[in-house]
Design a protein around this motif. Structure first.
Motif, PDB file in Angstrom:
ATOM      1  N   PRO A 188      -1.892  -4.124 -12.715  1.00 12.40           N
ATOM      2  CA  PRO A 188      -3.310  -4.516 -12.874  1.00 12.40           C
ATOM      3  C   PRO A 188      -4.127  -4.328 -11.603  1.00 12.40           C
ATOM      4  CG  PRO A 188      -1.864  -6.144 -13.873  1.00 12.40           C
ATOM      5  CD  PRO A 188      -0.980  -5.211 -13.113  1.00 12.40           C
ATOM      6  N   TYR A 189      -3.528  -4.625 -10.439  1.00 12.45           N
ATOM      7  CA  TYR A 189      -4.248  -4.467  -9.177  1.00 12.45           C
ATOM      8  C   TYR A 189      -4.478  -2.992  -8.863  1.00 12.45           C
ATOM      9  CZ  TYR A 189      -2.480  -9.257  -8.722  1.00 12.45           C
ATOM     10  OH  TYR A 189      -2.163 -10.569  -8.945  1.00 12.45           O
ATOM     11  N   VAL A 190      -3.462  -2.163  -9.114  1.00 17.03           N
ATOM     12  CA  VAL A 190      -3.598  -0.724  -8.873  1.00 17.03           C
ATOM     13  C   VAL A 190      -4.699  -0.139  -9.750  1.00 17.03           C
ATOM     14  CG1 VAL A 190      -2.429   1.503  -9.052  1.00 17.03           C
ATOM     15  CG2 VAL A 190      -1.187  -0.478  -8.168  1.00 17.03           C
ATOM     16  N   VAL A 191      -4.669  -0.481 -11.033  1.00 18.39           N
ATOM     17  CA  VAL A 191      -5.663   0.059 -11.967  1.00 18.39           C
ATOM     18  C   VAL A 191      -7.066  -0.406 -11.598  1.00 18.39           C
ATOM     19  CG1 VAL A 191      -6.432   0.015 -14.360  1.00 18.39           C
ATOM     20  CG2 VAL A 191      -4.007   0.280 -13.847  1.00 18.39           C
ATOM     21  N   LEU A 192      -7.208  -1.669 -11.221  1.00 15.80           N
ATOM     22  CA  LEU A 192      -8.520  -2.190 -10.839  1.00 15.80           C
ATOM     23  C   LEU A 192      -9.054  -1.467  -9.606  1.00 15.80           C
ATOM     24  CD1 LEU A 192     -10.828  -4.166 -11.191  1.00 15.80           C
ATOM     25  CD2 LEU A 192      -9.503  -5.866  -9.884  1.00 15.80           C
ATOM     26  N   GLY A 215      -3.542  -3.071  -0.214  1.00 14.16           N
ATOM     27  CA  GLY A 215      -2.679  -4.228  -0.441  1.00 14.16           C
ATOM     28  C   GLY A 215      -1.532  -3.906  -1.375  1.00 14.16           C
ATOM     29  N   CYS A 216      -1.805  -3.141  -2.434  1.00 12.88           N
ATOM     30  CA  CYS A 216      -0.731  -2.743  -3.356  1.00 12.88           C
ATOM     31  C   CYS A 216       0.300  -1.878  -2.646  1.00 12.88           C
ATOM     32  CB  CYS A 216      -1.322  -1.980  -4.545  1.00 12.88           C
ATOM     33  SG  CYS A 216      -2.183  -3.009  -5.736  1.00 12.88           S
ATOM     34  N   ALA A 217      -0.166  -0.937  -1.832  1.00 13.43           N
ATOM     35  CA  ALA A 217       0.760  -0.047  -1.124  1.00 13.43           C
ATOM     36  C   ALA A 217       1.650  -0.838  -0.169  1.00 13.43           C
ATOM     37  CB  ALA A 217      -0.020   1.023  -0.366  1.00 13.43           C
ATOM     38  N   VAL A 218       1.064  -1.777   0.568  1.00 14.04           N
ATOM     39  CA  VAL A 218       1.853  -2.582   1.506  1.00 14.04           C
ATOM     40  C   VAL A 218       2.812  -3.503   0.755  1.00 14.04           C
ATOM     41  CG1 VAL A 218       1.722  -4.372   3.280  1.00 14.04           C
ATOM     42  CG2 VAL A 218       0.117  -2.458   3.330  1.00 14.04           C
ATOM     43  N   ALA A 219       2.354  -4.093  -0.339  1.00  8.91           N
ATOM     44  CA  ALA A 219       3.221  -4.976  -1.115  1.00  8.91           C
ATOM     45  C   ALA A 219       4.434  -4.237  -1.647  1.00  8.91           C
ATOM     46  CB  ALA A 219       2.430  -5.593  -2.274  1.00  8.91           C
ATOM     47  N   LEU A 220       4.274  -2.966  -2.002  1.00 10.35           N
ATOM     48  CA  LEU A 220       5.372  -2.184  -2.565  1.00 10.35           C
ATOM     49  C   LEU A 220       6.328  -1.653  -1.512  1.00 10.35           C
ATOM     50  CD1 LEU A 220       3.520  -0.125  -5.305  1.00 10.35           C
ATOM     51  CD2 LEU A 220       5.402  -1.705  -5.687  1.00 10.35           C
ATOM     52  N   ALA A 221       5.779  -1.110  -0.436  1.00  8.02           N
ATOM     53  CA  ALA A 221       6.630  -0.342   0.488  1.00  8.02           C
ATOM     54  C   ALA A 221       6.427  -0.663   1.952  1.00  8.02           C
ATOM     55  CB  ALA A 221       6.382   1.156   0.270  1.00  8.02           C
ATOM     56  N   GLY A 222       5.646  -1.685   2.268  1.00  5.63           N
ATOM     57  CA  GLY A 222       5.379  -1.974   3.662  1.00  5.63           C
ATOM     58  C   GLY A 222       4.259  -1.090   4.198  1.00  5.63           C
ATOM     59  N   PRO A 223       3.937  -1.235   5.476  1.00  2.60           N
ATOM     60  CA  PRO A 223       2.820  -0.493   6.071  1.00  2.60           C
ATOM     61  C   PRO A 223       3.174   0.955   6.389  1.00  2.60           C
ATOM     62  CG  PRO A 223       3.806  -1.937   7.710  1.00  2.60           C
ATOM     63  CD  PRO A 223       4.518  -2.219   6.419  1.00  2.60           C
ATOM     64  N   ILE A 224       2.948   1.866   5.433  1.00  2.00           N
ATOM     65  CA  ILE A 224       3.163   3.289   5.627  1.00  2.00           C
ATOM     66  C   ILE A 224       1.861   3.920   6.106  1.00  2.00           C
ATOM     67  CG2 ILE A 224       3.686   5.479   4.476  1.00  2.00           C
ATOM     68  CD1 ILE A 224       5.565   4.013   2.657  1.00  2.00           C
ATOM     69  N   GLY A 225       1.904   4.569   7.247  1.00  2.00           N
ATOM     70  CA  GLY A 225       0.692   5.096   7.857  1.00  2.00           C
ATOM     71  C   GLY A 225       0.494   6.582   7.652  1.00  2.00           C
ATOM     72  N   PHE A 226      -0.727   7.028   7.934  1.00  2.00           N
ATOM     73  CA  PHE A 226      -1.147   8.428   8.034  1.00  2.00           C
ATOM     74  C   PHE A 226      -1.308   9.148   6.696  1.00  2.00           C
ATOM     75  CE2 PHE A 226       0.727   7.694  12.265  1.00  2.00           C
ATOM     76  CZ  PHE A 226      -0.355   8.051  13.055  1.00  2.00           C
ATOM     77  N   VAL A 227      -0.838   8.572   5.594  1.00  8.44           N
ATOM     78  CA  VAL A 227      -1.036   9.227   4.295  1.00  8.44           C
ATOM     79  C   VAL A 227      -2.526   9.303   3.978  1.00  8.44           C
ATOM     80  CG1 VAL A 227      -0.580   9.120   1.814  1.00  8.44           C
ATOM     81  CG2 VAL A 227       1.215   8.502   3.444  1.00  8.44           C
ATOM     82  N   GLY A 228      -3.242   8.195   4.201  1.00  9.19           N
ATOM     83  CA  GLY A 228      -4.670   8.166   3.943  1.00  9.19           C
ATOM     84  C   GLY A 228      -5.479   9.012   4.895  1.00  9.19           C
ATOM     85  N   LEU A 229      -4.878   9.465   5.980  1.00 15.52           N
ATOM     86  CA  LEU A 229      -5.557  10.367   6.916  1.00 15.52           C
ATOM     87  C   LEU A 229      -5.354  11.820   6.525  1.00 15.52           C
ATOM     88  CD1 LEU A 229      -7.005  10.877   9.701  1.00 15.52           C
ATOM     89  CD2 LEU A 229      -4.707  11.012  10.671  1.00 15.52           C
ATOM     90  N   VAL A 230      -4.120  12.200   6.258  1.00 12.69           N
ATOM     91  CA  VAL A 230      -3.776  13.600   6.002  1.00 12.69           C
ATOM     92  C   VAL A 230      -4.274  14.058   4.636  1.00 12.69           C
ATOM     93  CG1 VAL A 230      -1.857  15.208   5.710  1.00 12.69           C
ATOM     94  CG2 VAL A 230      -1.777  13.479   7.521  1.00 12.69           C
ATOM     95  N   VAL A 231      -4.100  13.223   3.615  1.00 17.45           N
ATOM     96  CA  VAL A 231      -4.372  13.640   2.238  1.00 17.45           C
ATOM     97  C   VAL A 231      -5.834  14.013   1.994  1.00 17.45           C
ATOM     98  CG1 VAL A 231      -4.457  12.786  -0.135  1.00 17.45           C
ATOM     99  CG2 VAL A 231      -2.376  12.521   1.212  1.00 17.45           C
ATOM    100  N   PRO A 232      -6.823  13.203   2.409  1.00 22.18           N
ATOM    101  CA  PRO A 232      -8.212  13.599   2.141  1.00 22.18           C
ATOM    102  C   PRO A 232      -8.605  14.935   2.764  1.00 22.18           C
ATOM    103  CG  PRO A 232      -8.116  11.274   2.700  1.00 22.18           C
ATOM    104  CD  PRO A 232      -6.762  11.844   2.986  1.00 22.18           C
TER     105      PRO A 232
END
Length: 327
Positions: A196-200, A245-262
């Motif tokens: 629900p949080y991801v979809v929202l 928050g969903c990403a951290v709750a699932l897998a912890g603080p994974i960095g740089f994905v939001g930088l490289v992908v866009p």
């Protein structure tokens, strides 16, 4: 000026995700033939050990990579659009660190909490971190100031997290892998109550797409076109908080994905936010699937954390973007 490839880009992305997914299911501590992978998906045999490995361990982990990558990719492109900052990323700006701190504090310090509270702690930490960075950066849209504010907040939250874990050695042992970003530490049932949080969060991005597109022309131009800039920023903030928050709750603080992908998405589909909001979750999923494959195979039979691989990929990209910005 980047040029969009059109429909071949979308076809390439989807084919790449399909092939990467099969590769993700086939490799690991034990390599499984691709034919057996396919049979495990379409004709599952509970008595087959390889089928059990795929359905019980690797398929949930693959879904985890898809969801986390999609969330981080979307959060990154929204942050870059609203902040007019090509260096924006949930990890670089301290949002992931804030979410991680609140999760650690909630689980180790506050009594009576269990795993079902992780999303709420993560959302609270992401919100506090985002507001803190915005206050430090002020009204200026200077990317350097915003990035430095985020780096300071990330360092502060990480230091407090380290202190809490030093005071609780048992907590340190249980959360060590999660804190460096790992898809292998989450339970297979956790995505069920996070959907629900991801979809929202994704819906908020789609609702905001027209306003974000207009905002590319500047705040004054967007306001003259009827865009409520304050509302657009608040909706964007809510979307980033939910997705990070969903990403951290699932897998912890994974960095740089939001930088490289866009930045990759802009090369493939152009700068139109309507296309970027569709391309970034796909490319984010693809990047994290491949990163997890590398994490499980680079030092086999040992396993790296996925966050380490994304840092090895994203670090040089971040430096290149900084140097390009200074030219």
């Amino acid at each position: 000026m980047s040029r969009a490839w059109g429909w071949p880009a979308w076809f390439t992305i989807l084919v790449a995700i399909g092939l990467a997914s099969i590769l993700h299911l086939a490799v690991g501590a034990k390599s499984i033939p691709w034919s057996d992978v396919w049979q495990a998906l379409v004709a599952y045999d509970a008595g087959n050990a390889d089928h059990s490995v795929i359905q019980g361990a690797r398929l949930p982990r693959l879904w985890m990579a898809v969801v986390v990558g999609a969330c981080l990719g979307l959060a990154g492109v929204v942050m870059q659009a609203v902040g007019d900052n090509p260096l924006a990323d949930p990890g670089i700006l301290g949002i992931n660190s804030g979410a991680a701190l609140f999760v650690v504090f909630g689980l180790l310090v506050l009594p009576g909490n269990d795993m079902t509270m992780i999303p709420l702690f993560a959302f609270g930490g992401a919100l506090v971190a985002a507001l803190g960075v915005m206050l430090l950066a002020g009204r200026s849209h200077n990317p350097v100031r915003l990035t430095l504010s985020g780096a300071m907040m990330a360092a502060l939250f990480s230091a407090i997290t380290a202190i809490l874990l030093l005071l609780d050695q048992q907590g340190l042992d249980s959360l060590r892998r999660w804190l460096t970003g790992s898809l292998g530490v989450a339970g297979a049932t956790r995505p069920t109550w996070l959907w629900p949080y991801v979809v929202l969060g994704m819906l908020l991005c789609l609702i905001n797409v027209r306003a974000l597109n207009a905002y590319r022309l500047g705040s004054q131009a967007a306001a003259s076109m009827g865009v409520n800039v304050l509302k657009m920023r608040l909706v964007s903030l809510a979307a980033v908080v939910l997705l990070s928050g969903c990403a951290v709750a699932l897998a912890g603080p994974i960095g740089f994905v939001g930088l490289v992908v866009p930045h990759t998405a802009r090369l493939l589909v152009g700068h139109d936010l309507r296309r970027l909001l569709l391309a970034t979750p796909l490319l984010g999923a693809l990047l994290l699937i491949l990163a997890d494959v590398l994490a499980r195979t680079l030092v086999s039979p040992y396993e790296l954390n996925t966050g380490i691989v994304t840092a090895l990929v994203g670090g040089p990209v971040f430096v290149a973007l900084v140097l390009r910005k200074q030219e």
